[in-house]
Scaffold this active site. Structure first.
Site, PDB file in Angstrom:
ATOM      1  N   ILE A  78      -4.479 -85.862 -17.275  1.00  0.00           N
ATOM      2  CA  ILE A  78      -3.214 -85.462 -17.887  1.00  0.00           C
ATOM      3  C   ILE A  78      -3.331 -84.089 -18.536  1.00  0.00           C
ATOM      4  O   ILE A  78      -2.493 -83.203 -18.311  1.00  0.00           O
ATOM      5  CB  ILE A  78      -2.745 -86.507 -18.911  1.00  0.00           C
ATOM      6  N   ARG A  96      -1.414 -91.852 -27.688  1.00  0.00           N
ATOM      7  CA  ARG A  96      -1.294 -93.076 -28.470  1.00  0.00           C
ATOM      8  C   ARG A  96      -1.035 -92.700 -29.918  1.00  0.00           C
ATOM      9  O   ARG A  96      -1.512 -91.665 -30.396  1.00  0.00           O
ATOM     10  CB  ARG A  96      -2.574 -93.926 -28.373  1.00  0.00           C
ATOM     11  N   ASP A 111       6.056 -89.224 -28.140  1.00  0.00           N
ATOM     12  CA  ASP A 111       6.505 -90.306 -27.270  1.00  0.00           C
ATOM     13  C   ASP A 111       5.998 -91.654 -27.759  1.00  0.00           C
ATOM     14  O   ASP A 111       6.304 -92.683 -27.167  1.00  0.00           O
ATOM     15  CB  ASP A 111       6.003 -90.045 -25.839  1.00  0.00           C
ATOM     16  N   GLU A 144       5.452 -99.475 -32.813  1.00  0.00           N
ATOM     17  CA  GLU A 144       6.633 -99.416 -31.950  1.00  0.00           C
ATOM     18  C   GLU A 144       6.845-100.760 -31.267  1.00  0.00           C
ATOM     19  O   GLU A 144       5.893-101.527 -31.073  1.00  0.00           O
ATOM     20  CB  GLU A 144       6.475 -98.314 -30.907  1.00  0.00           C
ATOM     21  N   HIS A 154       8.369 -93.984 -25.660  1.00  0.00           N
ATOM     22  CA  HIS A 154       7.146 -94.319 -24.924  1.00  0.00           C
ATOM     23  C   HIS A 154       7.431 -94.414 -23.424  1.00  0.00           C
ATOM     24  O   HIS A 154       7.167 -95.425 -22.774  1.00  0.00           O
ATOM     25  CB  HIS A 154       6.539 -95.623 -25.428  1.00  0.00           C
ATOM     26  N   GLY A 163       6.338 -91.916 -21.217  1.00  0.00           N
ATOM     27  CA  GLY A 163       5.526 -90.907 -20.550  1.00  0.00           C
ATOM     28  C   GLY A 163       5.222 -91.209 -19.096  1.00  0.00           C
ATOM     29  O   GLY A 163       5.304 -90.328 -18.229  1.00  0.00           O
ATOM     30  N   ALA A 164       4.860 -92.436 -18.775  1.00  0.00           N
ATOM     31  CA  ALA A 164       4.481 -92.798 -17.406  1.00  0.00           C
ATOM     32  C   ALA A 164       5.632 -93.389 -16.619  1.00  0.00           C
ATOM     33  O   ALA A 164       5.445 -93.833 -15.488  1.00  0.00           O
ATOM     34  CB  ALA A 164       3.327 -93.792 -17.440  1.00  0.00           C
TER      35      ALA A 164
END
Length: 401
Positions: A150, A231, A254, A259, A282, A284-285
Protein backbone atom coordinates in the site's frame (compact mmCIF):
# COMPACT_ATOMS: atom_id res chain seq x y z
CA UNK A 1 -14.89 -31.30 2.07
CA UNK A 2 -16.94 -28.32 3.27
CA UNK A 3 -15.96 -24.67 3.24
CA UNK A 4 -17.83 -22.01 5.21
CA UNK A 5 -17.80 -18.48 3.79
CA UNK A 6 -19.00 -16.30 6.65
CA UNK A 7 -18.85 -12.89 4.95
CA UNK A 8 -19.95 -11.37 1.66
CA UNK A 9 -18.11 -12.94 -1.28
CA UNK A 10 -18.56 -12.46 -5.06
CA UNK A 11 -20.92 -15.09 -6.47
CA UNK A 12 -18.68 -15.88 -9.41
CA UNK A 13 -15.89 -16.84 -7.04
CA UNK A 14 -18.22 -18.94 -4.91
CA UNK A 15 -18.70 -20.96 -8.10
CA UNK A 16 -14.92 -21.17 -8.45
CA UNK A 17 -14.76 -22.72 -4.97
CA UNK A 18 -17.46 -25.22 -5.94
CA UNK A 19 -15.41 -25.98 -9.04
CA UNK A 20 -12.63 -27.21 -6.76
CA UNK A 21 -14.97 -29.96 -5.56
CA UNK A 22 -15.96 -28.25 -2.32
CA UNK A 23 -19.36 -28.06 -0.70
CA UNK A 24 -19.76 -24.32 -0.15
CA UNK A 25 -21.78 -23.07 2.81
CA UNK A 26 -22.30 -19.35 2.13
CA UNK A 27 -23.62 -17.72 5.31
CA UNK A 28 -22.57 -14.08 5.56
CA UNK A 29 -23.30 -12.42 8.87
CA UNK A 30 -22.49 -15.28 11.22
CA UNK A 31 -21.09 -14.05 14.53
CA UNK A 32 -19.89 -15.44 17.86
CA UNK A 33 -21.58 -18.64 19.00
CA UNK A 34 -23.45 -18.99 15.70
CA UNK A 35 -20.15 -18.95 13.82
CA UNK A 36 -18.65 -21.53 16.18
CA UNK A 37 -21.65 -23.80 15.75
CA UNK A 38 -21.64 -23.48 11.96
CA UNK A 39 -17.89 -24.24 11.80
CA UNK A 40 -18.06 -27.54 13.70
CA UNK A 41 -18.12 -29.68 10.55
CA UNK A 42 -16.15 -27.58 8.06
CA UNK A 43 -12.54 -27.91 6.93
CA UNK A 44 -11.98 -24.36 5.65
CA UNK A 45 -13.38 -21.06 6.95
CA UNK A 46 -13.29 -17.81 4.96
CA UNK A 47 -13.98 -14.47 6.65
CA UNK A 48 -13.54 -10.77 5.91
CA UNK A 49 -14.48 -8.57 8.86
CA UNK A 50 -16.07 -11.30 10.97
CA UNK A 51 -14.15 -12.04 14.15
CA UNK A 52 -12.96 -15.62 14.70
CA UNK A 53 -12.58 -16.11 18.47
CA UNK A 54 -10.86 -18.94 20.33
CA UNK A 55 -14.18 -20.79 20.77
CA UNK A 56 -14.32 -21.53 17.04
CA UNK A 57 -11.05 -23.44 17.22
CA UNK A 58 -12.09 -25.22 20.41
CA UNK A 59 -15.26 -26.71 18.89
CA UNK A 60 -14.34 -27.02 15.18
CA UNK A 61 -12.13 -30.09 15.45
CA UNK A 62 -12.04 -30.66 11.69
CA UNK A 63 -11.10 -27.08 10.83
CA UNK A 64 -7.76 -27.01 9.02
CA UNK A 65 -7.53 -23.57 7.43
CA UNK A 66 -8.89 -20.08 8.09
CA UNK A 67 -8.47 -17.49 5.35
CA UNK A 68 -8.90 -13.79 6.00
CA UNK A 69 -10.14 -12.38 2.68
CA UNK A 70 -8.17 -9.20 3.33
CA UNK A 71 -4.76 -7.98 4.39
CA UNK A 72 -4.64 -8.23 8.20
CA UNK A 73 -5.50 -11.06 10.60
CA UNK A 74 -6.22 -8.98 13.71
CA UNK A 75 -9.84 -10.21 13.72
CA UNK A 76 -8.68 -13.82 14.11
CA UNK A 77 -7.40 -15.36 17.34
CA UNK A 78 -4.19 -16.57 15.69
CA UNK A 79 -2.76 -17.81 18.99
CA UNK A 80 -5.77 -20.11 19.48
CA UNK A 81 -5.53 -21.27 15.87
CA UNK A 82 -1.87 -22.18 16.35
CA UNK A 83 -2.64 -24.05 19.58
CA UNK A 84 -5.14 -26.20 17.68
CA UNK A 85 -2.93 -26.74 14.62
CA UNK A 86 -5.04 -24.64 12.26
CA UNK A 87 -3.39 -22.72 9.42
CA UNK A 88 -4.24 -19.01 9.16
CA UNK A 89 -3.64 -17.22 5.86
CA UNK A 90 -4.50 -13.82 4.43
CA UNK A 91 -4.49 -11.98 1.09
CA UNK A 92 -1.85 -9.26 1.43
CA UNK A 93 -1.42 -6.63 -1.25
CA UNK A 94 -4.66 -7.34 -3.09
CA UNK A 95 -6.33 -4.18 -1.79
CA UNK A 96 -3.26 -1.95 -2.16
CA UNK A 97 -4.53 0.07 -5.10
CA UNK A 98 -7.93 0.65 -3.48
CA UNK A 99 -6.40 1.93 -0.24
CA UNK A 100 -3.88 4.06 -2.15
CA UNK A 101 -6.70 5.62 -4.15
CA UNK A 102 -8.63 6.47 -0.99
CA UNK A 103 -5.47 7.90 0.57
CA UNK A 104 -5.07 10.24 -2.35
CA UNK A 105 -8.76 11.04 -2.36
CA UNK A 106 -8.49 12.11 1.28
CA UNK A 107 -5.35 14.12 0.56
CA UNK A 108 -7.09 16.03 -2.23
CA UNK A 109 -10.29 16.39 -0.20
CA UNK A 110 -8.40 18.09 2.62
CA UNK A 111 -6.34 20.36 0.39
CA UNK A 112 -9.27 21.53 -1.71
CA UNK A 113 -11.89 21.28 1.07
CA UNK A 114 -14.05 19.19 -1.25
CA UNK A 115 -16.51 17.92 1.40
CA UNK A 116 -17.01 21.50 2.67
CA UNK A 117 -17.60 22.73 -0.87
CA UNK A 118 -20.28 20.10 -1.38
CA UNK A 119 -21.91 20.75 2.01
CA UNK A 120 -22.07 24.51 1.34
CA UNK A 121 -23.67 24.02 -2.06
CA UNK A 122 -26.28 21.69 -0.58
CA UNK A 123 -27.07 24.42 1.95
CA UNK A 124 -27.47 27.00 -0.81
CA UNK A 125 -24.21 28.84 0.05
CA UNK A 126 -21.63 30.07 -2.49
CA UNK A 127 -18.22 30.81 -0.93
CA UNK A 128 -15.54 30.88 -3.59
CA UNK A 129 -13.43 33.23 -1.46
CA UNK A 130 -13.10 30.72 1.38
CA UNK A 131 -12.67 27.63 -0.75
CA UNK A 132 -10.05 29.14 -3.07
CA UNK A 133 -7.40 28.99 -0.34
CA UNK A 134 -5.85 25.60 -1.21
CA UNK A 135 -2.11 25.05 -0.91
CA UNK A 136 -1.80 22.48 -3.71
CA UNK A 137 0.11 19.18 -3.64
CA UNK A 138 2.79 19.80 -6.25
CA UNK A 139 6.19 20.14 -4.60
CA UNK A 140 4.85 19.29 -1.15
CA UNK A 141 6.51 16.64 1.02
CA UNK A 142 4.63 13.41 1.64
CA UNK A 143 5.91 11.24 4.48
CA UNK A 144 4.99 7.56 4.35
CA UNK A 145 5.08 5.30 7.39
CA UNK A 146 5.25 1.77 6.05
CA UNK A 147 6.46 0.85 2.57
CA UNK A 148 4.62 -2.39 1.92
CA UNK A 149 2.30 -2.87 -1.04
CA UNK A 150 0.00 0.00 0.00
CA UNK A 151 2.72 2.46 0.95
CA UNK A 152 4.50 1.72 -2.33
CA UNK A 153 1.30 2.30 -4.32
CA UNK A 154 0.80 5.65 -2.57
CA UNK A 155 4.41 6.62 -3.30
CA UNK A 156 3.97 5.89 -7.01
CA UNK A 157 0.91 8.11 -7.20
CA UNK A 158 2.50 10.89 -5.19
CA UNK A 159 5.49 10.99 -7.53
CA UNK A 160 3.15 11.40 -10.49
CA UNK A 161 1.66 14.43 -8.68
CA UNK A 162 5.13 15.95 -8.44
CA UNK A 163 5.41 15.50 -4.68
CA UNK A 164 8.59 14.88 -2.75
CA UNK A 165 8.21 11.50 -1.06
CA UNK A 166 10.09 10.40 2.06
CA UNK A 167 9.56 6.97 3.61
CA UNK A 168 10.21 5.32 6.93
CA UNK A 169 9.95 1.83 8.35
CA UNK A 170 12.37 -0.27 10.34
CA UNK A 171 13.01 -2.52 7.35
CA UNK A 172 13.12 0.22 4.71
CA UNK A 173 16.62 0.37 3.25
CA UNK A 174 18.44 3.06 1.32
CA UNK A 175 18.67 0.64 -1.61
CA UNK A 176 14.93 0.16 -1.73
CA UNK A 177 14.34 3.91 -1.41
CA UNK A 178 16.58 4.48 -4.41
CA UNK A 179 14.74 1.82 -6.41
CA UNK A 180 11.41 3.53 -5.66
CA UNK A 181 12.79 6.96 -6.46
CA UNK A 182 12.05 8.36 -3.01
CA UNK A 183 14.02 9.44 0.06
CA UNK A 184 14.51 7.57 3.32
CA UNK A 185 14.11 9.01 6.83
CA UNK A 186 16.25 7.73 9.69
CA UNK A 187 13.42 7.85 12.22
CA UNK A 188 9.71 8.50 12.50
CA UNK A 189 10.35 11.77 14.30
CA UNK A 190 12.71 13.05 11.62
CA UNK A 191 10.11 12.10 9.02
CA UNK A 192 7.34 13.99 10.81
CA UNK A 193 9.41 17.17 11.13
CA UNK A 194 9.70 17.56 7.35
CA UNK A 195 6.20 16.54 6.23
CA UNK A 196 3.38 18.54 4.72
CA UNK A 197 1.42 15.28 4.73
CA UNK A 198 2.08 12.22 6.91
CA UNK A 199 0.30 9.03 5.81
CA UNK A 200 0.38 5.73 7.73
CA UNK A 201 0.34 2.30 6.06
CA UNK A 202 1.31 -0.34 8.62
CA UNK A 203 -0.52 -3.45 9.89
CA UNK A 204 -2.01 -3.70 13.37
CA UNK A 205 0.43 -5.40 15.74
CA UNK A 206 2.08 -4.99 19.09
CA UNK A 207 4.99 -3.25 17.37
CA UNK A 208 2.83 -0.68 15.56
CA UNK A 209 0.34 0.12 18.32
CA UNK A 210 0.68 3.80 19.23
CA UNK A 211 3.73 4.25 17.00
CA UNK A 212 2.37 7.64 15.86
CA UNK A 213 2.82 9.05 19.34
CA UNK A 214 2.16 12.42 20.91
CA UNK A 215 5.77 13.35 20.09
CA UNK A 216 5.39 12.39 16.43
CA UNK A 217 2.18 14.42 16.04
CA UNK A 218 3.78 17.40 17.82
CA UNK A 219 6.71 17.22 15.38
CA UNK A 220 4.44 17.81 12.38
CA UNK A 221 4.57 21.43 11.13
CA UNK A 222 1.56 23.69 11.69
CA UNK A 223 -1.06 23.10 9.00
CA UNK A 224 0.22 19.62 8.12
CA UNK A 225 -2.16 16.82 7.20
CA UNK A 226 -2.21 13.49 9.04
CA UNK A 227 -3.81 10.60 7.11
CA UNK A 228 -4.62 7.18 8.56
CA UNK A 229 -6.05 4.45 6.33
CA UNK A 230 -4.49 1.57 8.28
CA UNK A 231 -5.75 0.92 11.82
CA UNK A 232 -6.96 3.28 14.54
CA UNK A 233 -4.60 1.98 17.22
CA UNK A 234 -1.41 2.87 15.34
CA UNK A 235 -1.86 6.45 16.58
CA UNK A 236 -2.23 7.83 20.11
CA UNK A 237 -5.98 8.63 20.05
CA UNK A 238 -5.94 11.24 22.83
CA UNK A 239 -3.02 13.10 21.31
CA UNK A 240 -4.67 13.07 17.88
CA UNK A 241 -7.92 14.40 19.33
CA UNK A 242 -6.06 17.17 21.16
CA UNK A 243 -4.17 18.26 18.04
CA UNK A 244 -7.36 18.24 15.98
CA UNK A 245 -9.23 20.27 18.60
CA UNK A 246 -6.47 22.87 18.59
CA UNK A 247 -6.88 23.17 14.83
CA UNK A 248 -3.14 22.92 14.31
CA UNK A 249 -3.38 19.88 12.05
CA UNK A 250 -5.78 18.59 9.45
CA UNK A 251 -6.78 14.96 9.97
CA UNK A 252 -8.11 12.57 7.33
CA UNK A 253 -8.94 9.12 8.63
CA UNK A 254 -10.71 6.01 7.42
CA UNK A 255 -10.49 4.32 10.83
CA UNK A 256 -11.73 5.24 14.29
CA UNK A 257 -11.29 3.80 17.79
CA UNK A 258 -14.29 1.63 18.77
CA UNK A 259 -15.83 1.98 15.33
CA UNK A 260 -18.91 -0.20 14.63
CA UNK A 261 -18.16 -3.70 13.40
CA UNK A 262 -21.27 -3.94 11.26
CA UNK A 263 -22.16 -2.24 8.01
CA UNK A 264 -24.71 0.14 9.54
CA UNK A 265 -24.90 1.55 13.07
CA UNK A 266 -25.19 4.70 15.11
CA UNK A 267 -21.72 6.08 15.79
CA UNK A 268 -20.66 9.15 17.74
CA UNK A 269 -17.05 10.22 17.28
CA UNK A 270 -15.63 13.29 18.95
CA UNK A 271 -12.82 13.29 16.42
CA UNK A 272 -15.17 12.97 13.46
CA UNK A 273 -17.21 16.01 14.53
CA UNK A 274 -14.32 18.45 14.37
CA UNK A 275 -14.16 20.91 11.45
CA UNK A 276 -10.62 20.05 10.35
CA UNK A 277 -11.24 16.31 10.39
CA UNK A 278 -12.29 14.47 7.22
CA UNK A 279 -13.50 10.96 7.93
CA UNK A 280 -14.68 8.00 5.90
CA UNK A 281 -16.34 4.80 7.10
CA UNK A 282 -13.48 2.25 6.96
CA UNK A 283 -13.93 1.83 3.22
CA UNK A 284 -10.28 1.67 2.19
CA UNK A 285 -10.47 -1.79 0.59
CA UNK A 286 -14.09 -1.48 -0.49
CA UNK A 287 -13.91 -1.26 -4.25
CA UNK A 288 -15.21 -3.85 -6.69
CA UNK A 289 -11.70 -4.24 -8.10
CA UNK A 290 -10.17 -4.90 -4.69
CA UNK A 291 -12.85 -7.34 -3.60
CA UNK A 292 -12.54 -9.24 -6.87
CA UNK A 293 -8.75 -9.45 -6.50
CA UNK A 294 -9.08 -10.62 -2.88
CA UNK A 295 -11.66 -13.24 -3.85
CA UNK A 296 -9.44 -14.56 -6.64
CA UNK A 297 -6.53 -14.77 -4.21
CA UNK A 298 -8.73 -16.63 -1.71
CA UNK A 299 -9.65 -19.19 -4.36
CA UNK A 300 -5.95 -19.58 -5.22
CA UNK A 301 -5.08 -20.25 -1.58
CA UNK A 302 -7.82 -22.87 -1.27
CA UNK A 303 -6.71 -24.52 -4.53
CA UNK A 304 -3.08 -24.75 -3.40
CA UNK A 305 -4.15 -26.14 -0.02
CA UNK A 306 -6.40 -28.80 -1.55
CA UNK A 307 -4.22 -29.91 -4.44
CA UNK A 308 -0.66 -29.32 -3.21
CA UNK A 309 -0.97 -29.38 0.57
CA UNK A 310 0.69 -25.98 0.93
CA UNK A 311 -0.67 -22.77 2.45
CA UNK A 312 0.62 -19.60 0.75
CA UNK A 313 0.58 -16.44 2.88
CA UNK A 314 0.37 -18.48 6.09
CA UNK A 315 0.92 -16.20 9.10
CA UNK A 316 1.24 -18.70 11.95
CA UNK A 317 4.02 -21.07 10.97
CA UNK A 318 6.88 -20.84 13.49
CA UNK A 319 9.88 -19.01 12.07
CA UNK A 320 12.11 -21.01 14.41
CA UNK A 321 11.29 -24.20 16.28
CA UNK A 322 12.98 -25.51 19.47
CA UNK A 323 14.89 -28.03 17.30
CA UNK A 324 18.61 -28.19 18.09
CA UNK A 325 19.71 -31.09 15.87
CA UNK A 326 18.87 -32.45 12.44
CA UNK A 327 18.90 -36.18 11.80
CA UNK A 328 19.60 -36.99 8.15
CA UNK A 329 18.56 -40.46 7.06
CA UNK A 330 19.15 -41.71 3.52
CA UNK A 331 17.02 -44.79 3.17
CA UNK A 332 15.36 -47.24 0.80
CA UNK A 333 11.87 -46.12 -0.10
CA UNK A 334 9.94 -48.96 1.53
CA UNK A 335 6.97 -49.37 3.81
CA UNK A 336 7.73 -48.89 7.52
CA UNK A 337 11.27 -47.53 7.20
CA UNK A 338 10.46 -44.07 8.58
CA UNK A 339 8.12 -45.58 11.17
CA UNK A 340 11.07 -47.55 12.57
CA UNK A 341 13.30 -44.45 12.60
CA UNK A 342 10.68 -42.35 14.38
CA UNK A 343 9.98 -45.16 16.84
CA UNK A 344 13.66 -45.17 17.84
CA UNK A 345 13.53 -41.40 18.33
CA UNK A 346 10.30 -41.71 20.35
CA UNK A 347 11.68 -44.37 22.65
CA UNK A 348 14.59 -42.05 23.43
CA UNK A 349 12.10 -39.42 24.61
CA UNK A 350 13.05 -36.99 21.82
CA UNK A 351 10.49 -34.87 20.00
CA UNK A 352 10.58 -34.57 16.21
CA UNK A 353 9.85 -30.91 15.34
CA UNK A 354 9.91 -30.96 11.53
CA UNK A 355 10.15 -33.79 9.02
CA UNK A 356 10.94 -33.53 5.32
CA UNK A 357 11.24 -36.64 3.13
CA UNK A 358 12.57 -36.26 -0.41
CA UNK A 359 12.09 -39.08 -2.93
CA UNK A 360 14.77 -39.57 -5.59
CA UNK A 361 14.00 -40.35 -9.21
CA UNK A 362 12.84 -43.91 -9.64
CA UNK A 363 11.39 -44.03 -6.11
CA UNK A 364 14.03 -46.50 -4.92
CA UNK A 365 15.70 -44.23 -2.38
CA UNK A 366 14.85 -41.16 -0.30
CA UNK A 367 16.41 -38.70 2.11
CA UNK A 368 14.56 -37.78 5.28
CA UNK A 369 15.54 -34.76 7.37
CA UNK A 370 14.16 -34.85 10.91
CA UNK A 371 14.67 -31.88 13.21
CA UNK A 372 14.93 -32.93 16.87
CA UNK A 373 14.64 -30.94 20.09
CA UNK A 374 17.64 -32.72 21.70
CA UNK A 375 20.64 -34.82 20.73
CA UNK A 376 19.96 -38.56 20.33
CA UNK A 377 22.32 -40.85 22.29
CA UNK A 378 24.85 -42.70 20.15
CA UNK A 379 23.10 -46.02 20.84
CA UNK A 380 19.92 -44.64 19.22
CA UNK A 381 21.86 -43.68 16.10
CA UNK A 382 23.49 -47.12 16.02
CA UNK A 383 20.08 -48.77 16.37
CA UNK A 384 18.87 -46.87 13.30
CA UNK A 385 22.06 -47.63 11.33
CA UNK A 386 21.85 -51.32 12.19
CA UNK A 387 18.84 -51.85 9.95
CA UNK A 388 21.07 -52.21 6.90
CA UNK A 389 18.27 -53.61 4.74
CA UNK A 390 16.43 -50.28 5.15
CA UNK A 391 19.05 -47.63 5.90
CA UNK A 392 21.70 -46.34 3.50
CA UNK A 393 23.36 -43.66 5.65
CA UNK A 394 22.68 -41.73 8.88
CA UNK A 395 24.16 -38.41 9.93
CA UNK A 396 23.48 -35.92 12.76
CA UNK A 397 23.99 -32.18 12.34
CA UNK A 398 23.82 -29.56 15.09
CA UNK A 399 21.64 -26.65 14.03
CA UNK A 400 22.76 -23.06 14.44
CA UNK A 401 21.20 -21.25 17.39
Amino acid sequence: MRILVADEFPKVHLESLRGLGLTVDFRPGLKGDALAEAATDVSILVVRSTEVPAKVFEVARGLSLVIRAGAGVNTIDVKAASAHGVFVANCPGQNAIAVAELTFGLMLAVDRRIPDNVAALRQGVWNKKRFSQARGLYGRTLGLVGLGAIGTAVAERALSFGMRVVGYSRSFTAERAKALGIERAESLLSLARQCDVLSVHVPASGDTKGMVSRQVLAALPDGAVFINTSRADVVDPEALLEEARRGRLFVATDVFPDEPKGGEASFQSELGKLPQVYGTHHIGASTEQAQDAIARETVRLVDRFLNEGVVPNCVNIAEKTPARYQLIVRHHDRVGVLANVLDAVRQAGINAQEIENTIFEGAHAACCKIQLDSRPPEEVLERIRSRAEEIIFVDLVELRA
